[in-house]
Design an enzyme around this catalytic site. Sequence first.
Site, PDB file in Angstrom:
ATOM      1  N   GLY A   4       0.817  -1.219   0.000  1.00 51.96           N
ATOM      2  CA  GLY A   4       0.000   0.000   0.000  1.00 51.96           C
ATOM      3  C   GLY A   4       0.838   1.250   0.000  1.00 51.96           C
ATOM      4  O   GLY A   4       0.640   2.146   0.823  1.00 51.96           O
ATOM      5  N   ALA A   5       1.785   1.318  -0.954  1.00 48.72           N
ATOM      6  CA  ALA A   5       2.761   2.422  -0.923  1.00 48.72           C
ATOM      7  C   ALA A   5       2.505   3.471  -1.996  1.00 48.72           C
ATOM      8  O   ALA A   5       3.358   4.288  -2.285  1.00 48.72           O
ATOM      9  CB  ALA A   5       4.180   1.858  -1.062  1.00 48.72           C
ATOM     10  N   SER A   6       1.301   3.466  -2.580  1.00 46.30           N
ATOM     11  CA  SER A   6       1.033   4.436  -3.645  1.00 46.30           C
ATOM     12  C   SER A   6       0.655   5.808  -3.094  1.00 46.30           C
ATOM     13  O   SER A   6       0.564   6.781  -3.842  1.00 46.30           O
ATOM     14  CB  SER A   6      -0.101   3.909  -4.537  1.00 46.30           C
ATOM     15  OG  SER A   6      -1.270   3.722  -3.758  1.00 46.30           O
ATOM     16  N   ASN A  65       1.847  -2.364   5.417  1.00 41.24           N
ATOM     17  CA  ASN A  65       1.214  -1.063   5.657  1.00 41.24           C
ATOM     18  C   ASN A  65      -0.211  -0.961   5.122  1.00 41.24           C
ATOM     19  O   ASN A  65      -1.007  -0.181   5.644  1.00 41.24           O
ATOM     20  CB  ASN A  65       2.092   0.015   4.997  1.00 41.24           C
ATOM     21  CG  ASN A  65       1.377   1.345   4.882  1.00 41.24           C
ATOM     22  OD1 ASN A  65       1.210   2.057   5.867  1.00 41.24           O
ATOM     23  ND2 ASN A  65       0.932   1.680   3.674  1.00 41.24           N
ATOM     24  N   ALA A 110     -10.406  -4.834  15.805  1.00 38.17           N
ATOM     25  CA  ALA A 110     -10.064  -6.261  15.914  1.00 38.17           C
ATOM     26  C   ALA A 110      -8.871  -6.590  15.022  1.00 38.17           C
ATOM     27  O   ALA A 110      -7.955  -7.320  15.425  1.00 38.17           O
ATOM     28  CB  ALA A 110     -11.275  -7.113  15.528  1.00 38.17           C
ATOM     29  N   TYR A 144     -12.139  -2.803  12.442  1.00 36.69           N
ATOM     30  CA  TYR A 144     -10.803  -2.209  12.336  1.00 36.69           C
ATOM     31  C   TYR A 144      -9.996  -2.453  13.619  1.00 36.69           C
ATOM     32  O   TYR A 144      -8.820  -2.829  13.571  1.00 36.69           O
ATOM     33  CB  TYR A 144     -10.955  -0.708  12.062  1.00 36.69           C
ATOM     34  CG  TYR A 144      -9.680   0.035  11.765  1.00 36.69           C
ATOM     35  CD1 TYR A 144      -9.030  -0.106  10.536  1.00 36.69           C
ATOM     36  CD2 TYR A 144      -9.124   0.910  12.708  1.00 36.69           C
ATOM     37  CE1 TYR A 144      -7.866   0.596  10.253  1.00 36.69           C
ATOM     38  CE2 TYR A 144      -7.966   1.615  12.430  1.00 36.69           C
ATOM     39  CZ  TYR A 144      -7.342   1.452  11.195  1.00 36.69           C
ATOM     40  OH  TYR A 144      -6.182   2.162  10.928  1.00 36.69           O
ATOM     41  N   LYS A 156      -6.535  -4.524  13.948  1.00 32.83           N
ATOM     42  CA  LYS A 156      -5.296  -3.865  14.403  1.00 32.83           C
ATOM     43  C   LYS A 156      -4.784  -4.476  15.720  1.00 32.83           C
ATOM     44  O   LYS A 156      -3.569  -4.577  15.928  1.00 32.83           O
ATOM     45  CB  LYS A 156      -5.517  -2.355  14.537  1.00 32.83           C
ATOM     46  CG  LYS A 156      -5.775  -1.657  13.199  1.00 32.83           C
ATOM     47  CD  LYS A 156      -4.651  -1.881  12.201  1.00 32.83           C
ATOM     48  CE  LYS A 156      -4.757  -0.983  10.977  1.00 32.83           C
ATOM     49  NZ  LYS A 156      -3.658  -1.197  10.012  1.00 32.83           N
TER      50      LYS A 156
HETATM   51  P1  NAP Z   1      -4.248   5.557   2.887  1.00 33.38           P
HETATM   52  O1  NAP Z   1      -3.690   6.844   2.393  1.00 33.38           O
HETATM   53  O2  NAP Z   1      -5.683   5.268   2.671  1.00 33.38           O
HETATM   54  O3  NAP Z   1      -3.339   4.372   2.298  1.00 33.38           O
HETATM   55  C1  NAP Z   1      -3.717   3.041   2.410  1.00 33.38           C
HETATM   56  C2  NAP Z   1      -2.944   2.251   1.396  1.00 33.38           C
HETATM   57  O4  NAP Z   1      -3.377   0.876   1.467  1.00 33.38           O
HETATM   58  C3  NAP Z   1      -3.189   2.724  -0.023  1.00 33.38           C
HETATM   59  O5  NAP Z   1      -1.947   2.952  -0.638  1.00 33.38           O
HETATM   60  C4  NAP Z   1      -3.914   1.549  -0.661  1.00 33.38           C
HETATM   61  O6  NAP Z   1      -3.438   1.305  -1.955  1.00 33.38           O
HETATM   62  C5  NAP Z   1      -3.474   0.384   0.162  1.00 33.38           C
HETATM   63  N1  NAP Z   1      -4.384  -0.742   0.028  1.00 33.38           N
HETATM   64  C6  NAP Z   1      -5.657  -0.836   0.472  1.00 33.38           C
HETATM   65  N2  NAP Z   1      -6.165  -2.033   0.180  1.00 33.38           N
HETATM   66  C7  NAP Z   1      -5.188  -2.730  -0.462  1.00 33.38           C
HETATM   67  C8  NAP Z   1      -5.108  -4.036  -1.009  1.00 33.38           C
HETATM   68  N3  NAP Z   1      -6.131  -4.884  -0.913  1.00 33.38           N
HETATM   69  N4  NAP Z   1      -3.957  -4.406  -1.610  1.00 33.38           N
HETATM   70  C9  NAP Z   1      -2.916  -3.565  -1.706  1.00 33.38           C
HETATM   71  N5  NAP Z   1      -2.936  -2.311  -1.183  1.00 33.38           N
HETATM   72  C10 NAP Z   1      -4.059  -1.903  -0.578  1.00 33.38           C
HETATM   73  O7  NAP Z   1      -4.032   5.427   4.451  1.00 33.38           O
HETATM   74  P2  NAP Z   1      -2.767   5.665   5.402  1.00 33.38           P
HETATM   75  O8  NAP Z   1      -3.209   6.612   6.423  1.00 33.38           O
HETATM   76  O9  NAP Z   1      -1.534   5.940   4.639  1.00 33.38           O
HETATM   77  O10 NAP Z   1      -2.715   4.213   6.091  1.00 33.38           O
HETATM   78  C11 NAP Z   1      -1.599   3.368   6.062  1.00 33.38           C
HETATM   79  C12 NAP Z   1      -1.698   2.399   7.222  1.00 33.38           C
HETATM   80  O11 NAP Z   1      -1.685   3.133   8.450  1.00 33.38           O
HETATM   81  C13 NAP Z   1      -2.983   1.570   7.247  1.00 33.38           C
HETATM   82  O12 NAP Z   1      -2.709   0.263   7.663  1.00 33.38           O
HETATM   83  C14 NAP Z   1      -3.826   2.281   8.285  1.00 33.38           C
HETATM   84  O13 NAP Z   1      -4.769   1.425   8.885  1.00 33.38           O
HETATM   85  C15 NAP Z   1      -2.756   2.722   9.261  1.00 33.38           C
HETATM   86  N6  NAP Z   1      -3.173   3.820  10.137  1.00 33.38           N
HETATM   87  C16 NAP Z   1      -3.500   5.034   9.643  1.00 33.38           C
HETATM   88  C17 NAP Z   1      -3.900   6.044  10.522  1.00 33.38           C
HETATM   89  C18 NAP Z   1      -4.295   7.404  10.053  1.00 33.38           C
HETATM   90  O14 NAP Z   1      -4.758   8.217  10.880  1.00 33.38           O
HETATM   91  N7  NAP Z   1      -4.135   7.749   8.784  1.00 33.38           N
HETATM   92  C19 NAP Z   1      -3.967   5.790  11.887  1.00 33.38           C
HETATM   93  C20 NAP Z   1      -3.621   4.535  12.363  1.00 33.38           C
HETATM   94  C21 NAP Z   1      -3.205   3.550  11.471  1.00 33.38           C
HETATM   95  P3  NAP Z   1      -4.154   1.908  -3.231  1.00 33.38           P
HETATM   96  O15 NAP Z   1      -4.078   3.385  -3.069  1.00 33.38           O
HETATM   97  O16 NAP Z   1      -3.377   1.360  -4.358  1.00 33.38           O
HETATM   98  O17 NAP Z   1      -5.563   1.387  -3.116  1.00 33.38           O
END
Ligand code: NAP
Length: 252
Positions: free
Chosen positions: A12-14, A95, A162, A160, A164
């Site tokens: 999920g690094a895009s 991620n 559960a 979510y 995490k």
């Molecule tokens: P984000 O901008 O929504 O990024 C999530 C990434 O996950 C996207 O790059 C997406 O890829 C990828 N993804 C989703 N489903 C996928 C799949 N089935 N296969 C491959 N890639 C997939 O969110 P973020 O905030 O950067 O989150 C990154 C991590 O941090 C997540 O695990 C999230 O739960 C955790 N987190 C975030 C927060 C927060 O406040 N933002 C807080 C706590 C934990 P595409 O774009 O290609 O779909």
Amino acid sequence: MRLEGKSALITGASQGIGRATALAFARAGANVAINHYPDAEDAHRRNAEAVAQEVKNLGRQALVIGADVAQEEPSAAMVAQAIEEFGCLDILVNNAGILRDATLRNLTRQQWDEVLDVNLGSMFNCAKPAAIHMREREAGSIVNIASVIGLTGNFGQTNYAAAKAGAIGFTKSLAREMARYGVRVNAVAPGFMDTDMTRTIDPEIKENIRKQIPLGHFGTAEDIADAILFLVSDEARYITGEVLSVNGGWYM
Ligand code: NAP
């Protein structure tokens, strides 16, 4: 913190935290495989390719791999491809994550499964082949992205929370299994970060959350990327099975 000569795979690094981590790793000297969800319109691929270009501009190798990490076979093929192209895999960052929020009363079985499959199932799908490879090399580091919600729970997020909390248990168990092979496994538990994932929160609710954060603001993707960089670096060589909270003091 330097990662010269190391190769990493980030799911999920895009965009968001995954993208920031790819760039932090590249600045530290690593080659990076950038995973994205393989959507039909290729929008995710274009984002991932833009990240890859940024990695290359920093003088490192970049690899773009479309794979749905909720599925076992494509995930295993992705890990194999990264090993093949880079020669080995030193670092895996699990991620990728999604939200499907609803109170349990309204939550569908599909929403439950989707969140468990992407946020937790992906850790099995990617860490298993990576750990087998790292075990053979007797070196490597895995970081799983959990969440403060996995520690506290949250209204409307049974699925979510559960997933995490499961990621934390998974991290500690795998750390115990892999320590004897010199492979470290840790988790980062972000608080509320300013990424696409939180942009849909109602502004009023967001302001209420912000007031409860001792450091006074939401974190950035780079705040998390720096914590991940630390955990995979040699500076963290005696740290395994740890859950590093990065939440501005919201939960201590
Ligand atoms: P984000 O901008 O929504 O990024 C999530 C990434 O996950 C996207 O790059 C997406 O890829 C990828 N993804 C989703 N489903 C996928 C799949 N089935 N296969 C491959 N890639 C997939 O969110 P973020 O905030 O950067 O989150 C990154 C991590 O941090 C997540 O695990 C999230 O739960 C955790 N987190 C975030 C927060 C927060 O406040 N933002 C807080 C706590 C934990 P595409 O774009 O290609 O779909």
